[in-house]
Design an enzyme around this catalytic site. Structure first.
Site, PDB file in Angstrom:
ATOM      1  N   LYS A  92       0.791  -1.242   0.000  1.00  0.00           N
ATOM      2  CA  LYS A  92       0.000   0.000   0.000  1.00  0.00           C
ATOM      3  C   LYS A  92       0.821   1.289   0.000  1.00  0.00           C
ATOM      4  O   LYS A  92       0.306   2.356   0.338  1.00  0.00           O
ATOM      5  CB  LYS A  92      -1.014   0.056   1.170  1.00  0.00           C
ATOM      6  N   THR A  93       2.058   1.203  -0.386  1.00  0.00           N
ATOM      7  CA  THR A  93       2.889   2.414  -0.389  1.00  0.00           C
ATOM      8  C   THR A  93       3.141   2.943  -1.809  1.00  0.00           C
ATOM      9  O   THR A  93       3.864   3.914  -1.983  1.00  0.00           O
ATOM     10  CB  THR A  93       4.245   2.137   0.287  1.00  0.00           C
ATOM     11  N   GLY A  94       2.581   2.245  -2.815  1.00  0.00           N
ATOM     12  CA  GLY A  94       2.805   2.644  -4.208  1.00  0.00           C
ATOM     13  C   GLY A  94       3.665   1.635  -4.943  1.00  0.00           C
ATOM     14  O   GLY A  94       4.259   1.949  -5.981  1.00  0.00           O
ATOM     15  N   THR A  95       3.708   0.415  -4.438  1.00  0.00           N
ATOM     16  CA  THR A  95       4.595  -0.597  -5.035  1.00  0.00           C
ATOM     17  C   THR A  95       4.157  -0.979  -6.459  1.00  0.00           C
ATOM     18  O   THR A  95       5.007  -1.264  -7.297  1.00  0.00           O
ATOM     19  CB  THR A  95       4.661  -1.868  -4.160  1.00  0.00           C
ATOM     20  N   LYS A 119      -6.111   0.615  -7.394  1.00  0.00           N
ATOM     21  CA  LYS A 119      -4.964   1.439  -6.984  1.00  0.00           C
ATOM     22  C   LYS A 119      -5.361   2.911  -7.120  1.00  0.00           C
ATOM     23  O   LYS A 119      -5.684   3.364  -8.225  1.00  0.00           O
ATOM     24  CB  LYS A 119      -3.732   1.154  -7.854  1.00  0.00           C
ATOM     25  N   GLY A 120      -5.338   3.607  -6.013  1.00  0.00           N
ATOM     26  CA  GLY A 120      -5.794   4.996  -6.008  1.00  0.00           C
ATOM     27  C   GLY A 120      -7.300   5.020  -5.808  1.00  0.00           C
ATOM     28  O   GLY A 120      -8.029   5.633  -6.583  1.00  0.00           O
ATOM     29  N   ARG A 121      -7.747   4.327  -4.780  1.00  0.00           N
ATOM     30  CA  ARG A 121      -9.195   4.227  -4.506  1.00  0.00           C
ATOM     31  C   ARG A 121      -9.718   5.535  -3.912  1.00  0.00           C
ATOM     32  O   ARG A 121      -8.967   6.296  -3.323  1.00  0.00           O
ATOM     33  CB  ARG A 121      -9.453   3.116  -3.478  1.00  0.00           C
ATOM     34  N   SER A 147      -5.075   2.662   4.249  1.00  0.00           N
ATOM     35  CA  SER A 147      -5.189   2.163   2.875  1.00  0.00           C
ATOM     36  C   SER A 147      -5.393   0.640   2.892  1.00  0.00           C
ATOM     37  O   SER A 147      -6.168   0.092   2.111  1.00  0.00           O
ATOM     38  CB  SER A 147      -3.933   2.543   2.087  1.00  0.00           C
ATOM     39  N   TYR A 162     -11.990   6.931  -0.997  1.00  0.00           N
ATOM     40  CA  TYR A 162     -12.668   6.560   0.249  1.00  0.00           C
ATOM     41  C   TYR A 162     -12.695   7.767   1.189  1.00  0.00           C
ATOM     42  O   TYR A 162     -11.925   8.717   0.995  1.00  0.00           O
ATOM     43  CB  TYR A 162     -12.016   5.332   0.904  1.00  0.00           C
TER      44      TYR A 162
HETATM   45  P1  A3P Z   1      -4.811   3.905  -2.277  1.00  0.00           P
HETATM   46  O1  A3P Z   1      -5.561   3.030  -3.234  1.00  0.00           O
HETATM   47  O2  A3P Z   1      -5.139   3.659  -0.854  1.00  0.00           O
HETATM   48  O3  A3P Z   1      -4.896   5.379  -2.655  1.00  0.00           O
HETATM   49  P2  A3P Z   1       0.336  -0.648  -3.613  1.00  0.00           P
HETATM   50  O4  A3P Z   1       0.466  -0.702  -5.098  1.00  0.00           O
HETATM   51  O5  A3P Z   1       1.641  -0.801  -2.894  1.00  0.00           O
HETATM   52  O6  A3P Z   1      -0.757  -1.539  -3.117  1.00  0.00           O
HETATM   53  O7  A3P Z   1      -0.095   0.837  -3.242  1.00  0.00           O
HETATM   54  C1  A3P Z   1      -1.348   1.355  -3.626  1.00  0.00           C
HETATM   55  C2  A3P Z   1      -1.267   2.864  -3.437  1.00  0.00           C
HETATM   56  O8  A3P Z   1      -0.394   3.413  -4.405  1.00  0.00           O
HETATM   57  C3  A3P Z   1      -2.584   3.568  -3.674  1.00  0.00           C
HETATM   58  O9  A3P Z   1      -3.251   3.560  -2.430  1.00  0.00           O
HETATM   59  C4  A3P Z   1      -2.158   4.956  -4.174  1.00  0.00           C
HETATM   60  O10 A3P Z   1      -2.350   5.969  -3.221  1.00  0.00           O
HETATM   61  C5  A3P Z   1      -0.646   4.809  -4.432  1.00  0.00           C
HETATM   62  N1  A3P Z   1      -0.158   5.309  -5.733  1.00  0.00           N
HETATM   63  C6  A3P Z   1       1.026   5.973  -5.893  1.00  0.00           C
HETATM   64  N2  A3P Z   1       1.209   6.293  -7.170  1.00  0.00           N
HETATM   65  C7  A3P Z   1       0.137   5.829  -7.858  1.00  0.00           C
HETATM   66  C8  A3P Z   1      -0.253   5.889  -9.224  1.00  0.00           C
HETATM   67  N3  A3P Z   1       0.516   6.468 -10.156  1.00  0.00           N
HETATM   68  N4  A3P Z   1      -1.436   5.329  -9.573  1.00  0.00           N
HETATM   69  C9  A3P Z   1      -2.223   4.745  -8.637  1.00  0.00           C
HETATM   70  N5  A3P Z   1      -1.905   4.659  -7.319  1.00  0.00           N
HETATM   71  C10 A3P Z   1      -0.747   5.200  -6.932  1.00  0.00           C
END
Ligand code: A3P
Length: 337
Positions: free
Chosen positions: A57-60, A289-291, A168, A293
């Site tokens: 959940k850090t942007g992996t 990704k990028g929900r 997240s 809420y």
């Molecule tokens: P949220 O969905 O809570 O906003 P991971 O891929 O490690 O699971 O991390 C998901 C998080 O990546 C998302 O959390 C979002 O905030 C972040 N993120 C960072 N850069 C992003 C991008 N370019 N597109 C989508 N999400 C991104």
């Protein structure tokens, strides 16, 4: 000399050395005796040169996607069970052994070269291999296992505010209709006691434990030298991915650097940076990704400030020791606690 048949001998041996029951895979290419008995169609370069270890959940996924756009960088082949993540060093996959792991990195090119001539396999592969498994970061067994197999690998982690990360993860579980996340508020999950039902405690732990960043990083640093560790700021990756990708390439010593400035752009609908496909079209990460809420309940935010205060202070100390910049989110988390 007294001896026994192999199975009984093994039984006796492991009774005397119970600590050796759990296997630990080393790199056969680092030991000439292993290399000699190793099958001729295996290569020494079927291992990743760097690992993106998370936490979740850090942007992996964003980082993984940007890396796979790079012409000189290749990820593992997808796993039918865990998709882009191999998740070898944690959990049951580790017991599937090295051949299982190496299949994710095999290339036609490397195999062909190795069959034709058994030397200079290192030159047969152009790509820098990596794998991203976000569950590696906080697993107690992974640093030792990873280091035993890949002592020269570079280790990459992404950090955001641990409170945000916890929330997240909770939202991720709600979106997956996890009954605990659906039936309990975030605050209730965080404050679950040790007598609460197991499923509630498990969700609490998955929300809270990965965010004790300093503790997990110290474990990695007890195996890997700090020069091999790259700590990325997840907020910066979100707001300025081009700068982060430049720094990443510098760390990997990839030249000439791939220019991401004309490959990524901010997508207003998504609210994140996405891959440029054409003049009017972007390819963004999926809906998971990028929900969207609601913002965190202030009670939960306050609880997390207190909970993470010691861990965040330890992180500041660690980053100073490593001569790394202190991210803005860390300063903010500490100033409000
Ligand atoms: P949220 O969905 O809570 O906003 P991971 O891929 O490690 O699971 O991390 C998901 C998080 O990546 C998302 O959390 C979002 O905030 C972040 N993120 C960072 N850069 C992003 C991008 N370019 N597109 C989508 N999400 C991104």
């Amino acid at each position: 000399m007294v001896t026994l048949p192999p199975d009984l001998l093994a039984e006796k041996y492991f009774k005397m050395h119970p600590d050796e029951l759990d296997p630990i895979w080393g790199n056969p290419c680092d030991d000439i005796r292993h290399k000699r008995i190793w099958s001729g169609n295996k290569t020494c370069d079927s291992f990743p040169q760097f690992l993106v270890i998370g936490p979740q959940k850090t942007g992996t996924t964003a980082l993984y996607t940007f890396l796979t756009m790079h012409p000189a960088i290749s990820s593992n082949k997808p796993s039918p069970e865990t998709f882009e993540e191999v998740q070898f060093f944690n959990g049951k996959n580790y017991y599937r052994g090295l051949d299982w792991y190496m299949k994710f990195f095999a290339t036609e090119n490397a195999t062909l070269t190795n069959q034709t001539t058994n030397n200079n396999v290192e030159n047969s592969r152009k790509a820098v291999l990596f794998e991203k498994s976000a569950t590696y970061f906080d697993n107690e067994l992974v640093p030792r296992r990873a280091h035993t197999l890949l002592p020269r690998a570079k280790i990459v982690t992404i950090l955001i505010s641990p409170a945000k990360r916890a929330y997240s993860w909770y939202q991720h579980m709600r979106a997956h209709n996890d009954p605990v996340a659906v039936n309990f508020t975030f605050f209730e999950v965080l404050t679950a006691s040790n007598t609460s039902p197991r499923s509630l405690r498990e969700l609490r732990n998955r929300c809270l434990i990965p965010g004790r960043y300093a503790q997990h990083l110290e474990r990695w640093l007890s195996y890997y030298p700090s020069q091999q560790l790259l700590i990325l700021d997840g907020e910066e990756l979100r707001n300025d991915p081009v700068s982060v990708m430049n720094r990443f390439q510098h760390f990997l010593q990839i030249t000439p650097a791939y220019d991401y400035s004309d490959k990524l752009r901010y997508d207003r609908t998504k609210g994140f940076y996405c891959q440029i496909i054409s003049q009017n079209k972007n390819k963004c990460l999926g809906r998971s990704k990028g929900r969207h809420y609601p913002s965190m309940d202030p009670k939960a935010a306050k609880y997390l400030q207190t909970y993470y205060s010691t861990h965040n202070n330890a992180l500041v100390k660690l980053l100073k020791r490593l001569e790394q910049p202190i991210p803005e989110w860390l300063k903010e988390d500490l100033s409000s606690s």
